[in-house]
Write an enzyme that holds these catalytic residues in place. Structure first.
Site, mmCIF file in Angstrom:
data_model
loop_
_atom_site.group_PDB
_atom_site.id
_atom_site.type_symbol
_atom_site.label_atom_id
_atom_site.label_comp_id
_atom_site.label_asym_id
_atom_site.label_seq_id
_atom_site.Cartn_x
_atom_site.Cartn_y
_atom_site.Cartn_z
ATOM 1 N N LYS A 196 21.337 57.969 -71.895
ATOM 2 C CA LYS A 196 20.243 58.005 -72.877
ATOM 3 C C LYS A 196 20.794 58.344 -74.255
ATOM 4 O O LYS A 196 20.440 57.725 -75.259
ATOM 5 C CB LYS A 196 19.179 59.030 -72.448
ATOM 6 C CG LYS A 196 18.398 58.580 -71.224
ATOM 7 C CD LYS A 196 17.599 59.696 -70.577
ATOM 8 C CE LYS A 196 17.079 59.221 -69.217
ATOM 9 N NZ LYS A 196 16.459 60.268 -68.425
ATOM 10 N N GLN B 118 14.534 66.328 -67.778
ATOM 11 C CA GLN B 118 15.292 65.548 -66.792
ATOM 12 C C GLN B 118 15.076 66.116 -65.390
ATOM 13 O O GLN B 118 15.199 67.326 -65.175
ATOM 14 C CB GLN B 118 16.786 65.596 -67.170
ATOM 15 C CG GLN B 118 17.674 64.732 -66.328
ATOM 16 C CD GLN B 118 17.455 63.230 -66.558
ATOM 17 O OE1 GLN B 118 17.221 62.786 -67.670
ATOM 18 N NE2 GLN B 118 17.509 62.460 -65.492
ATOM 19 N N ASP C 168 8.246 59.542 -71.312
ATOM 20 C CA ASP C 168 8.429 59.147 -69.913
ATOM 21 C C ASP C 168 7.102 58.803 -69.232
ATOM 22 O O ASP C 168 7.092 58.396 -68.072
ATOM 23 C CB ASP C 168 9.083 60.304 -69.130
ATOM 24 C CG ASP C 168 10.552 60.021 -68.835
ATOM 25 O OD1 ASP C 168 10.955 58.859 -68.951
ATOM 26 O OD2 ASP C 168 11.270 60.978 -68.483
#
Ligand code: NDP
Length: 296
Positions: free
Chosen positions: A52, A96, A118
């Protein structure tokens, strides 16, 4: 003839969109900024987070990793998320996964919905479900892009998704029905799984079981999208990444298939970075709208 659709088929199109967004944000002196919270040192997370960061760097976004110790308390974690929520220079926040067992995964719900790149916050998932999405979840978005690449009219397709997680299967179900596909969602308790998968024009597999899907699960000429990422030890004792689909066994029977690695993964990252830019852009649009509203 089988079409193997790697990420290279899709990436330029998304990169172009990101470049345009980054350029237009520059005119407002804004550099989109993604902030990633990683708790502990789970090795695969390090790899995903690096990917990322590298992609942000390539596309001209700002990327910051907040690497927190494994022992961090739930309360400190929430305070940390609040700080990021309150910082106007941050446009996207990710926590994460996986988290250590003592942290409730619902900490994700603390992320400000306007920074939820997300699409993990329930409010955003609900908006997707009712067909008015605020943000498109990255992995389902990647699946959608691959399907659309092969067949632009989704109303022609019966899509079977295997795997009903909140991260992949369920939001993908919503995204595809919003685009007029006819969708069946299967899972580990589904009876006669093979019969169902064999009725699919498009089979999407997201179960986390290495090489689970073999050619007897597939209709001749189907499109197969493999979301799985599994690390296995091969015959020579080396570890390698494979999908949920037994690629060598299945490919010849398909019309098109995505490889692992090099399929859904990189497009998921690109979709995520696009979301950071879109949410940064939306902030400006809101500000402009407010300014405009105050003039008239
Ligand atoms: P989860 O473990 O959260 O969910 C797995 C799903 O698969 C569950 O719904 C489970 O059913 C179902 N399942 C498990 N075994 C079977 C079976 N034998 N038959 C039918 N269904 C089964 O996984 P995720 O959705 O988070 O991830 C799935 C895979 O995708 C993983 O390999 C993960 O690494 C990968 N992934 C890849 C991403 C990418 O960017 N490429 C992003 C996210 C995930 P039940 O609900 O009944 O238990």
């Amino acid at each position: 003839l089988v079409q193997i659709i790697g990420y290279q088929s899709i990436l330029p199109h998304i990169e172009h969109k990101i470049e345009c967004l980054v350029e237009s944000l520059k005119l407002h002196n804004i550099t989109p900024h993604l902030r990633v919270i990683q708790v502990g040192d789970f090795a695969p997370s390090q790899i995903y987070v690096k990917k990322k960061g590298d992609f942000c760097c390539k596309m001209g976004l700002k990327f910051t990793l907040d690497h927190l110790p494994t022992q961090i308390s739930q309360e400190k974690m929430l305070t940390h998320v609040d700080q990021l929520n309150n910082d106007n220079a941050i446009h996207g926040v990710i926590i994460q996964l996986p988290l250590p067992p003592h942290i409730d995964p619902d900490v994700l719900q603390r992320i400000d919905s306007s920074k939820d790149v997300d699409c993990a916050v329930y409010e955003n998932l609900a908006k997707l479900l009712i067909g008015k999405p605020f943000v498109i979840p990255p992995t389902p978005h990647a699946c959608y892009e691959f399907i659309k690449y092969v067949e632009s009219d989704l109303s022609k397709l019966h899509v079977v998704i295997v795997g009903r997680s909140n991260l992949v299967g369920k939001p993908l179900f919503a995204l595809l029905i919003n685009h007029n596909a006819t969708v069946t969602l299967a899972h580990s308790k589904t009876k006669n799984l093979k019969e169902i998968t064999k009725s699919a024009d498009v089979l999407v597999v997201a179960i986390g079981k290495a090489n689970f899907i073999t050619d007897d699960f597939i209709k001749e000429g189907a499109i197969v999208i493999d979301v799985g990422i599994n690390r296995i030890i091969n015959d020579t004792g080396h570890s390698k990444i494979v999908g949920d689909v037994d690629f060598d066994n299945v490919a010849q029977k398909t019309r098109a298939i995505t490889p692992v690695p090099g399929g859904i993964g990189p497009i998921t990252v690109a979709s995520l970075i696009q979301n950071v830019c879109l949410l940064a852009q939306l902030k400006i649009d809101h500000k402009l709208k407010k300014k405009f509203d105050s003039i008239i």
